[in-house]
Design a protein around this motif. Structure first.
Motif, PDB file in Angstrom:
ATOM      1  N   VAL A 178      -3.705   9.342   3.847  1.00  0.00           N
ATOM      2  CA  VAL A 178      -3.472   9.502   2.482  1.00  0.00           C
ATOM      3  C   VAL A 178      -4.451   8.825   1.541  1.00  0.00           C
ATOM      4  CG1 VAL A 178      -1.624   8.690   0.606  1.00  0.00           C
ATOM      5  CG2 VAL A 178      -0.997   9.772   3.013  1.00  0.00           C
ATOM      6  N   ASN A 179      -5.040   7.552   2.262  1.00  0.00           N
ATOM      7  CA  ASN A 179      -5.850   6.969   1.382  1.00  0.00           C
ATOM      8  C   ASN A 179      -7.190   7.732   1.086  1.00  0.00           C
ATOM      9  OD1 ASN A 179      -4.251   4.952   0.935  1.00  0.00           O
ATOM     10  ND2 ASN A 179      -5.084   3.656   2.604  1.00  0.00           N
ATOM     11  N   ILE A 181       1.233   9.268  -6.121  1.00  0.00           N
ATOM     12  CA  ILE A 181       1.253  10.463  -5.650  1.00  0.00           C
ATOM     13  C   ILE A 181       2.451  11.009  -6.534  1.00  0.00           C
ATOM     14  CG2 ILE A 181       2.243  11.774  -3.909  1.00  0.00           C
ATOM     15  CD1 ILE A 181       0.834  10.109  -1.721  1.00  0.00           C
ATOM     16  N   LEU A 182       3.510  10.407  -6.767  1.00  0.00           N
ATOM     17  CA  LEU A 182       4.436  10.980  -7.984  1.00  0.00           C
ATOM     18  C   LEU A 182       3.760  11.422  -9.143  1.00  0.00           C
ATOM     19  CD1 LEU A 182       7.506   8.790  -7.147  1.00  0.00           C
ATOM     20  CD2 LEU A 182       7.260  11.279  -6.366  1.00  0.00           C
ATOM     21  N   TYR A 183       3.006  10.559  -9.639  1.00  0.00           N
ATOM     22  CA  TYR A 183       2.249  10.977 -10.917  1.00  0.00           C
ATOM     23  C   TYR A 183       1.345  12.136 -10.812  1.00  0.00           C
ATOM     24  CZ  TYR A 183      -0.683  10.562 -14.819  1.00  0.00           C
ATOM     25  OH  TYR A 183      -1.746  10.850 -15.881  1.00  0.00           O
ATOM     26  N   LEU A 199      -1.061  15.739  -0.308  1.00  0.00           N
ATOM     27  CA  LEU A 199      -0.525  14.336  -0.290  1.00  0.00           C
ATOM     28  C   LEU A 199       0.866  14.135  -0.215  1.00  0.00           C
ATOM     29  CD1 LEU A 199      -3.008  12.937  -2.795  1.00  0.00           C
ATOM     30  CD2 LEU A 199      -2.833  12.369  -0.785  1.00  0.00           C
ATOM     31  N   LEU A 200       1.623  15.256  -1.058  1.00  0.00           N
ATOM     32  CA  LEU A 200       3.120  15.320  -1.085  1.00  0.00           C
ATOM     33  C   LEU A 200       3.601  15.484   0.123  1.00  0.00           C
ATOM     34  CD1 LEU A 200       5.622  14.960  -2.803  1.00  0.00           C
ATOM     35  CD2 LEU A 200       5.285  17.565  -3.537  1.00  0.00           C
ATOM     36  N   ILE A 201       3.159  16.495   1.138  1.00  0.00           N
ATOM     37  CA  ILE A 201       3.728  16.794   2.343  1.00  0.00           C
ATOM     38  C   ILE A 201       3.434  15.441   3.248  1.00  0.00           C
ATOM     39  CG2 ILE A 201       3.452  18.169   4.436  1.00  0.00           C
ATOM     40  CD1 ILE A 201       2.376  20.447   2.532  1.00  0.00           C
ATOM     41  N   LEU A 202       2.478  15.036   3.052  1.00  0.00           N
ATOM     42  CA  LEU A 202       2.015  13.854   4.142  1.00  0.00           C
ATOM     43  C   LEU A 202       3.018  12.838   3.872  1.00  0.00           C
ATOM     44  CD1 LEU A 202      -1.890  13.511   4.304  1.00  0.00           C
ATOM     45  CD2 LEU A 202      -0.240  13.731   6.143  1.00  0.00           C
ATOM     46  N   GLU A 203       3.114  12.393   2.378  1.00  0.00           N
ATOM     47  CA  GLU A 203       4.058  11.330   2.151  1.00  0.00           C
ATOM     48  C   GLU A 203       5.638  11.856   2.420  1.00  0.00           C
ATOM     49  OE1 GLU A 203       4.210   7.586  -0.061  1.00  0.00           O
ATOM     50  OE2 GLU A 203       2.673   8.736   0.892  1.00  0.00           O
ATOM     51  N   ILE A 204       5.962  12.890   2.337  1.00  0.00           N
ATOM     52  CA  ILE A 204       7.327  13.190   2.710  1.00  0.00           C
ATOM     53  C   ILE A 204       7.492  13.027   4.288  1.00  0.00           C
ATOM     54  CG2 ILE A 204       8.980  15.097   3.041  1.00  0.00           C
ATOM     55  CD1 ILE A 204       8.150  16.150   0.328  1.00  0.00           C
ATOM     56  N   LEU A 230       0.701  -1.256   0.033  1.00  0.00           N
ATOM     57  CA  LEU A 230      -0.057   0.134  -0.189  1.00  0.00           C
ATOM     58  C   LEU A 230       0.811   0.986  -0.161  1.00  0.00           C
ATOM     59  CD1 LEU A 230      -3.101   0.887   0.059  1.00  0.00           C
ATOM     60  CD2 LEU A 230      -2.782   0.926   2.475  1.00  0.00           C
ATOM     61  N   GLY A 231       1.955   1.285   0.603  1.00  0.00           N
ATOM     62  CA  GLY A 231       2.850   2.386   0.798  1.00  0.00           C
ATOM     63  C   GLY A 231       3.571   2.614  -0.453  1.00  0.00           C
ATOM     64  N   ALA A 232       3.999   1.541  -1.203  1.00  0.00           N
ATOM     65  CA  ALA A 232       4.566   1.390  -2.567  1.00  0.00           C
ATOM     66  C   ALA A 232       3.577   2.275  -3.599  1.00  0.00           C
ATOM     67  CB  ALA A 232       5.187   0.304  -2.739  1.00  0.00           C
TER      68      ALA A 232
END
Length: 586
Positions: A433-434, A363-365, A398-403, A355-357
């Motif tokens: 994130v989901n 999110i990168l897309y 989403l990017l901030i949460l992922e970082i 799920l993380g991958a």
């Protein structure tokens, strides 16, 4: 004079046209003034949550609720007076702009003034009694301020008013079916549901909503299977025929109403712009531009490189947006698949590597998609579209949460299990994130014309306003009628409540522990009305409040069911059916 002549050429207007009045007209309908008016309406409606009886308690359960904080006398009244002053200015400006001749023809403005007079008189009475009076008439009148501020709500009420004669005939037909069918209910086995005429009508009315089916039928059906014919006949006649007949009646009144309203609105807009364009053309000898272009998006950047022009064309095309929607759908499907696979596992046994991958890839897309759109459209043009602002904001979050997730827990790897560190566990971060990814998928709404029109036009406004008006009025009325009516059975505690429930009749208000559903404050009243509107076990409320207060309480709940669950829901269906006709128009 030129403006006046041009306006008369296209459409007669019902407001003053001198320079001072036109300036006042533009000022009144500016964003600032309308925002202040909307804020005032919101504040005066929200006062019901804090004024006595206050809703500022943790629970509404009468068994555990602590005494609520009530504001001192004069606090909410001062806020209310400021709101009244804004409304006085509002009605004064409206009356001045349309002139006295039109004022006496406008029933809404006269009702507006009458409502203010009654509200101010009741406000004075409250201060005279030091805020100890039990009945406040002005609280019931507050929804009128929301109602009169929406022209579409007024039109909707006009259509509902024209529906009333046919609805009255529907009620008569419904009542006739009740009397015809309840005459057969003479068996002593039915004493629980049909012991007298009021109980018989109540049981049949609840059966009409199928809330007590098959409970009401079982005592007789267990004695003789032929009794089932009675209940089947009533359900077919009442639920499948008469209820659908009501839907047809309401839709018949709204047929073509939304379409005509949208057409009229577009025509008036174009007509006004055309009239203003001709006035400006007569004043200045300047080249004419398109008068119907009221708003244009900023231009896209112009690239000299042939390669950049191709890139701009490719990533600025609408098909690139469609590709983003497909990717977002694939993201949601992948999340659902992983969650279903982990459904039977304990949180400590789950591996969030996949799920993380997956989230990291998508999110990168999304980030790449946003940057390519900005490259193709330019930042100003990109931000001029509301869907892009919505999309870009969620992408940044989403990017901030992922970082933050990578900074605390590292990159996804096999055995990446949720451990509590910091404010949120890994489990909470991934789930947040989901949820944002699913929420981001709402960007497809502008591409679905029926949903977009329903959510962005006056349909949503009409439904929301009517919902608030009806809920507010019934909640205040319920507080006046049933406040303090529900009293717990002695000083029971949480420990012995379950034990005592064994001696209570099954399916009653007390046995089901519906104690939080009451009318002791505004918030509790709203939740109670919502539970009744869903009509799941609403017969429990009919029985309980008729026992705790008066048998006449059934009239209140039946009226609420009729307006909220029958008329309002059918109105919603009729409006949505009309939306389909306006898709290609808008």
């Amino acid at each position: 004079m030129i403006l006046f002549a041009s306006c008369l050429q296209y459409r007669s207007i019902n407001h003053r046209v001198d320079s001072k009045s036109l300036w006042l007209y533009r000022w009144y309908y500016s964003r600032t003034c309308q925002w202040i008016l909307s804020l005032t309406i919101t504040v005066i409606l929200a006062l019901a949550f804090i004024e006595e009886p206050s809703s500022l308690t943790i629970t509404s359960d009468v068994r555990y609720r602590l005494p609520a904080w009530n504001p001192p006398c004069g606090l909410t009244e001062s806020i209310e007076l400021l709101c009244f002053l804004v409304f006085v200015v509002d009605v004064s400006v409206k009356s001045y702009l349309i002139g006295w001749k039109e004022f006496w023809k406008n029933k809404w403005l006269m009702a507006y003034i009458l409502t203010l007079i009654v509200s101010l008189a009741d406000w004075i009475v409250s201060l005279s009694f030091f805020c100890k009076e039990s009945v406040r008439i002005r609280r019931i009148l507050r929804p009128f301020f929301l109602l009169q501020n929406s022209s579409m709500m007024k039109k909707t009420l006009k259509s509902i008013n024209s529906t009333l004669p046919e609805m009255a005939r529907w009620v008569i037909a419904q009542k006739t079916s009740f009397h015809l069918l309840q005459d057969g209910c003479q068996d002593k086995e039915w004493v629980v549901y049909f012991r007298n005429l009021p109980d018989s009508l109540t049981s049949l009315l609840v059966l009409l909503t199928t809330a007590n089916n098959p409970d009401v039928m079982i005592p007789a059906y267990s004695k003789n299977r032929a009794y089932s014919i009675f209940f089947i006949l009533f359900t077919v006649l009442g639920n499948l025929f008469l209820m659908n007949l009501l839907t047809a009646i309401i839709y018949n009144q709204f047929r073509g109403y939304l379409l005509k309203s949208v057409q009229s609105s577009l025509f008036r807009r174009r007509l006004g712009i055309r009239a203003a364009f001709e006035v400006l053309s007569s004043l200045k000898e300047t080249p004419a531009t398109n008068p119907l272009c009221s708003f244009q998006h900023p231009p896209s950047p112009e690239y000299q490189s042939h390669f950049m022009q191709k890139v701009q064309f490719a990533f600025g095309h609408r098909y690139f947006g469609y590709l983003g929607n497909v990717v977002a759908l694939a993201n949601i499907i992948s999340i659902c698949v992983v969650l279903v696979m982990d459904a039977d596992k304990q949180p400590s046994e789950r591996d969030d590597f996949f799920l993380g991958a997956i989230n990291c890839f998508f999110i990168l897309y999304y980030l790449l998609e946003m940057l390519l759109k900005i490259l193709a459209m330019g930042l100003k043009r990109y931000l001029s579209y509301p869907s892009n602002r919505f999309d870009g904001l969620l992408t940044v979050i989403l990017l901030i949460l992922e970082i933050a997730t990578f900074a605390v827990y590292g990159f996804p790897h096999p055995g990446w299990r949720p451990e509590f560190m910091g404010l949120l566990s890994l489990w909470d971060m991934v789930r947040l994130v989901n949820m944002l990814i699913v929420f981001r998928f709402l960007r497809i709404i502008p591409n679905m014309k029926v949903i977009a029109l329903s959510s962005t036009t006056w349909v949503s406004l009409v439904l929301l306003c009517s919902f608030q008006v009806v809920f507010y009025a019934f909640a205040i009325t319920g507080i006046m009628l049933f406040r303090g009516a529900v009293v717990p059975l002695g000083n029971t505690s949480a420990a012995n409540t379950t034990h005592d429930n064994g001696t209570l009749q099954c399916g009653t208000y007390e046995q089901l522990e519906y104690w939080p559903n009451n009318f002791d404050d505004f918030a509790a009243a709203v939740v109670t009305l919502w539970d009744v509107m869903v009509v799941n076990n609403w017969q429990v409320f009919l029985d309980a409040f008729s026992r705790y207060s008066s048998p006449w309480a059934k009239i209140y709940f039946v009226a609420w069911w009729l307006i909220s669950s029958v008329i309002w829901v059918n109105l919603f269906v009729a409006l949505l059916l009309e939306v389909r006709k306006c898709v290609y128009l808008v």
